[in-house]
Design a protein around this motif. Structure first.
Motif, PDB file in Angstrom:
ATOM      1  N   GLU A   2     -33.811   4.478   6.925  1.00 22.12           N
ATOM      2  CA  GLU A   2     -33.230   3.491   6.042  1.00 22.12           C
ATOM      3  C   GLU A   2     -31.958   3.047   6.908  1.00 22.12           C
ATOM      4  N   ALA A   3     -31.797   1.668   6.890  1.00 19.06           N
ATOM      5  CA  ALA A   3     -30.856   1.054   7.421  1.00 19.06           C
ATOM      6  C   ALA A   3     -29.617   0.991   6.553  1.00 19.06           C
ATOM      7  N   PRO A   4     -28.281   1.144   7.103  1.00 25.10           N
ATOM      8  CA  PRO A   4     -27.150   1.330   5.746  1.00 25.10           C
ATOM      9  C   PRO A   4     -26.971  -0.191   5.201  1.00 25.10           C
ATOM     10  N   GLY A   5     -27.182  -1.062   6.057  1.00 21.79           N
ATOM     11  CA  GLY A   5     -26.793  -2.442   5.593  1.00 21.79           C
ATOM     12  C   GLY A   5     -25.138  -2.835   5.029  1.00 21.79           C
ATOM     13  N   GLU A   6     -25.012  -3.176   3.714  1.00 24.11           N
ATOM     14  CA  GLU A   6     -23.734  -3.189   3.306  1.00 24.11           C
ATOM     15  C   GLU A   6     -23.347  -1.529   2.911  1.00 24.11           C
ATOM     16  N   ARG A   7     -24.115  -0.702   3.129  1.00 28.13           N
ATOM     17  CA  ARG A   7     -23.374   0.574   2.706  1.00 28.13           C
ATOM     18  C   ARG A   7     -23.019   1.198   3.966  1.00 28.13           C
ATOM     19  N   GLU A  54     -17.007  -1.516  14.596  1.00 28.63           N
ATOM     20  CA  GLU A  54     -18.037  -0.616  15.325  1.00 28.63           C
ATOM     21  C   GLU A  54     -19.060  -0.177  14.357  1.00 28.63           C
ATOM     22  N   ALA A  55     -18.772   0.441  13.141  1.00 30.11           N
ATOM     23  CA  ALA A  55     -19.769   1.082  12.187  1.00 30.11           C
ATOM     24  C   ALA A  55     -20.475  -0.293  11.760  1.00 30.11           C
ATOM     25  N   ARG A  56     -19.857  -1.299  11.363  1.00 31.79           N
ATOM     26  CA  ARG A  56     -20.726  -2.619  10.936  1.00 31.79           C
ATOM     27  C   ARG A  56     -21.705  -3.000  11.805  1.00 31.79           C
ATOM     28  N   SER A  57     -21.376  -2.804  13.248  1.00 24.48           N
ATOM     29  CA  SER A  57     -22.153  -3.430  14.147  1.00 24.48           C
ATOM     30  C   SER A  57     -23.626  -2.457  14.215  1.00 24.48           C
ATOM     31  N   LEU A  58     -23.496  -1.311  13.634  1.00 22.82           N
ATOM     32  CA  LEU A  58     -24.636  -0.435  13.603  1.00 22.82           C
ATOM     33  C   LEU A  58     -25.523  -0.470  12.239  1.00 22.82           C
ATOM     34  N   ALA A  59     -25.108  -1.440  11.196  1.00 22.60           N
ATOM     35  CA  ALA A  59     -25.833  -1.487  10.094  1.00 22.60           C
ATOM     36  C   ALA A  59     -26.914  -1.557   9.948  1.00 22.60           C
TER      37      ALA A  59
END
Length: 515
Positions: free
Chosen positions: A212-217, A175-180
């Motif tokens: 800023e979008a987190p992306g890979e972070r 779910e967190a990755r879907s918001l990256a």
């Protein structure tokens, strides 16, 4: 107070339940504190726009200040058996067991809406969940204050509408990755229980900027979310900035709500007007049929028997005979002229509407774009849009829509029978000018000329307003009468808005609003 903060308070309370209650105290007129044996005071402060709930061992005092607090002290009694929160929303309920005694008190529920300027404390009848009959409300909310939701003692309580957000307490890596790809400042829109303050604290703990979008972070942000769940406190610097952001967010939400309705109405109006164009285009086929039948009648009028209800006439192309329905009381030529007139009206309506079609489509695209942009617009953009829409609206007065003629005279147009009567019989002076579409129900139009004569452009402007605000709207060559107010009177016993008048002159205008 935000949902995750509220969950922490209820989480601290949960291990002590059920708890014996030792009575209510009321430090002020919008604060109630319940003393719990072995726990301390559960304080419920329901003053808008900053309602809070917290536990404290501080000694508090105070008698009831108003009827609601007296009801609370008398009726909400017995052990506190359960506290439940509606998801991570800012709404929770406390369940009381009631008590036996000289005057037994039945079980009750105390429901707290910790929702900013809409904060409220409600006593509900016993039950499960968050629905039920309201026994008494701290703040009665009627339709005059809020047309979308009412809260009345004796009425049914309506819980907040359901919503679909991720629960930060159980947020998974997937779910967190879907918001990256979502800017970190907007994660609170997708995570339950986070408002402006906790959203700003999440940004601080994640070490990223709001835009800023987190992306890979995203794992870094997931760790920050989990730390926020464990400790939903806010740093002092974030508190100051978050308070400003909360005020801005509240103002933006109010503006979005206020702007959505007129924009939706504008879209619907323009869609209906474009549908009128489509219908007028379809009517061209009927107009062509009318003209073809009229041509046949004119060509073969000498063969049509008087009083006939129908006739068969040979087609011009030799394809056979064409049946033509007739009005028996009219001659063949008169039937033809009636068809020509009907075809001409249909063609004129289409031409007039087709001329406006590009403008209507442009305005519709602009209105739809504004409506779509509402959800993502910043506060500054919303304020600019509000100012633009205000400028685009015709100026209104308490008595009718207000316009200004080319010569600078104020024009008032009645919007209903009551306003028509007020304009004509109360606001109008004897030498002011009065306009009305001849033979059609419609608005009274008052030109406040102060006794001065009107030039032709002013007369035509007011006459078009009268035609456009009548049943003749959209027609051509609409007759509009005008005279001085002193020549207009209401017959005895007539309903509001019905008048007789004399000394009128008549002009013929288009039934559309003037530029």
């Amino acid at each position: 107070m935000e949902g995750l903060m509220l969950a922490q308070v209820l989480g601290d309370l949960a291990p002590h339940l059920p708890a014996r209650t030792l009575g209510w105290v009321f430090p002020d007129e919008t604060t109630a504190a319940l003393l719990l044996d072995g726990v301390g005071n559960l304080v419920l402060s329901y003053r808008p726009p900053q309602p809070v709930v917290f536990l404290t061992r501080e000694r508090l005092r105070g008698d009831p200040h108003n009827g609601f607090q007296r009801f609370l002290a008398a009726r909400v009694r017995g052990d506190l058996t359960r506290a439940e929160q509606l998801k991570l929303d800012r709404v929770f309920a406390l369940h009381f067991a009631g008590e036996e005694g000289f005057v037994p008190q039945p079980p009750t529920r105390l429901l707290f809406e910790v929702t900013g300027r809409n904060a409220n404390l409600l006593v509900l009848e016993p039950g499960e969940g968050f629905a039920g009959r309201i026994l008494l409300a701290a703040r009665e909310i009627t339709g005059s204050r809020n047309r979308f939701r009412t809260v009345r003692s004796g009425g049914e309580y309506t819980p907040p509408p359901p919503y679909d957000k991720l629960d930060p307490r159980t947020l998974t890596p997937e779910e967190a990755r879907s918001l990256a790809a979502l800017p970190l400042g907007r994660w609170r829109e997708r995570l339950d229980g986070l408002g402006p303050l906790l959203g700003a604290e999440l940004v601080r703990r994640a070490g990223l900027s709001p835009a800023e979008a987190p992306g890979e972070r995203w794992p870094q942000v997931l760790d920050a979310v989990r730390s926020l769940v464990a400790d939903p406190s806010v740093a002092e610097g974030v508190m100051e900035g978050g308070a400003r952001e909360a005020a801005r967010a509240e103002k933006a939400a109010q503006l979005r709500k206020a702007l959505r309705e007129p924009l939706e109405k504008r879209v619907t109006l323009l869609e209906n007007q474009l549908a009128d164009v489509a219908r007028a285009e379809q009517a061209l086929e009927a107009a062509a049929g009318d003209r073809a039948e009229a041509d046949l009648l004119m060509a073969y009028a000498h063969t049509v028997a008087p009083g006939a209800a129908s006739v068969l006439l040979p087609a011009f192309d030799g394809s056979g005979e064409v049946p033509v329905a007739l009005e028996p009381q009219l001659s063949a030529v008169q039937n033809a002229e009636k068809r020509y007139a009907r075809a001409r009206r249909r063609e004129e309506v289409y031409e007039r509407l087709a001329e406006r079609e590009p403008t209507l489509r442009s305005e519709l695209a602009e209105a739809r774009a504004r409506l779509a942009h509402l959800e993502t617009a910043t506060l500054e953009e919303l304020e600019a849009l509000s100012a633009t829409l205000q400028q685009e609206r015709p100026e209104k007065s308490p008595y009718g829509a207000r316009y200004t003629t080319p010569g600078g005279f104020e024009v008032l147009v009645g919007r209903n029978n009551k306003e028509n009567a007020v304009l004509t019989h109360r606001l109008g002076r004897s030498m002011d000018h009065w306009f009305h579409a001849q033979g059609y129900p419609g608005s009274h139009v008052l030109v406040r000329s102060g006794g001065r004569d009107l030039d032709l452009p002013d007369i035509l402007y007011a006459a078009r307003l009268a035609a456009a605000h009548s049943r003749a709207r959209g027609s051509s060559n609409v007759p509009v009468d005008y005279t001085r107010i002193k020549h207009v009177w209401r017959p005895r016993g007539a309903p509001a808005g019905q008048v007789h008048y004399t000394d009128q002159k008549t002009v013929f205008v288009e039934g559309t609003l003037p530029e």
